[in-house]
Design an enzyme around this catalytic site. Sequence first.
Site, PDB file in Angstrom:
ATOM      1  CE  LYS A 115    -109.707 -25.437 -48.078  1.00 13.15           C
ATOM      2  NZ  LYS A 115    -109.873 -25.529 -49.541  1.00 13.15           N
ATOM      3  CE  LYS A 197     -99.195 -33.794 -47.953  1.00 17.79           C
ATOM      4  NZ  LYS A 197    -100.398 -34.161 -48.676  1.00 17.79           N
ATOM      5  CE  LYS A 200    -101.080 -25.847 -52.410  1.00 14.08           C
ATOM      6  NZ  LYS A 200    -101.488 -25.896 -53.798  1.00 14.08           N
TER       7      LYS A 200
END
Length: 334
Positions: A115, A197, A200
């Site tokens: 991040k 995967k 979102k």
Amino acid sequence: MIDNKKVLFSGMQATGNLTLGNYLGALKNWVNLSDEYECFYSVVDMHSITIRQDPATLRKRARALLTLYIAAGLDPEKNCIYYQSHVSGHAELAWILNCFTYMGELNRMTQFKDKAAKHADNINAGLFTYPVLMAADILLYQADVVPVGIDQMQHLEITRDIAQRFNGLYGDVFTIPEAYIGKVGAKIMSLQDPSKKMSKSDENPNASIYLMDDPDTIRRKCKRAVTDSLGEFRYSEEQPGLHNLIDIFCACTNRTPDDVVKEFADGGYGQFKEAVGEAVVAVLDPLQKRVAELEKDKPYIDGVIKNNAEKANYYAQKTLRKVQKKVGFPEKIR
Ligand code: TRP
């Protein structure tokens, strides 16, 4: 333990739009867990602000997520569904636990590194201590089990380390949480790259089916899903795209891969993709209708928010009082 039941805690962020993968892989499977566990599902809005958010959007999405949980079948009388920011104990315990967590430990967190790299202009202290807040979430309710994906395993590990360290100094204060290994939901992969995967935060909107996609969008995304050029209808790791579509179909229809392969063996991929689209629509359409209905009932949702925050707060305060006493904070005069 609460009323002789083990405690299960999970937190979810309301950032980004939830996908079919979140639903089939997690949400859908949580509905019956309240028979066995005392379940807490927190919308972790305090975690969300470690990345810059538009306030109105965050507020809207947080409420949408909470509503979705109820729409998916989690009974708010039996499951404590609440906003993290409504229970001040999260912040209070996080502060204390910060003082029992080492910089070196936090420096090793791979999610922090990812991040920080992604948001290089805003590497704030909250992003760094994010795992401590997560530890506070879990330990505040004396959770026995935490359903987490592989990406959150490291955070669960540090939670256990912090809890053990604290217990080592002060006695048995915290329950040491474990990863929940129960009936796991289907693992749904990206429609455009079946080695990844379904996420979102995928930049390609065709890679994910969002829970709020309309039927035509769902059908179109299924039709465009990546398969292979073998042209054989099998359930095999060598055909990851088709494998994924079969998984989606099975999760939506409660059928088995064998059974599905038999039925579709003679048709082409195209025909099967259409069937997958219809199966997904048949699952998401009623879910969306239920969300819309709940959204209209503001007093009901408001009631859930209020009552469950009170319930969460009750258990949070119990743990917090114990912890505050252990570390030497003076007792409040009432
Ligand atoms: N960090 C988790 C995620 O991004 C969300 C989360 C916050 C969580 N607190 C938690 C998950 C406690 C499990 C338990 O997915």
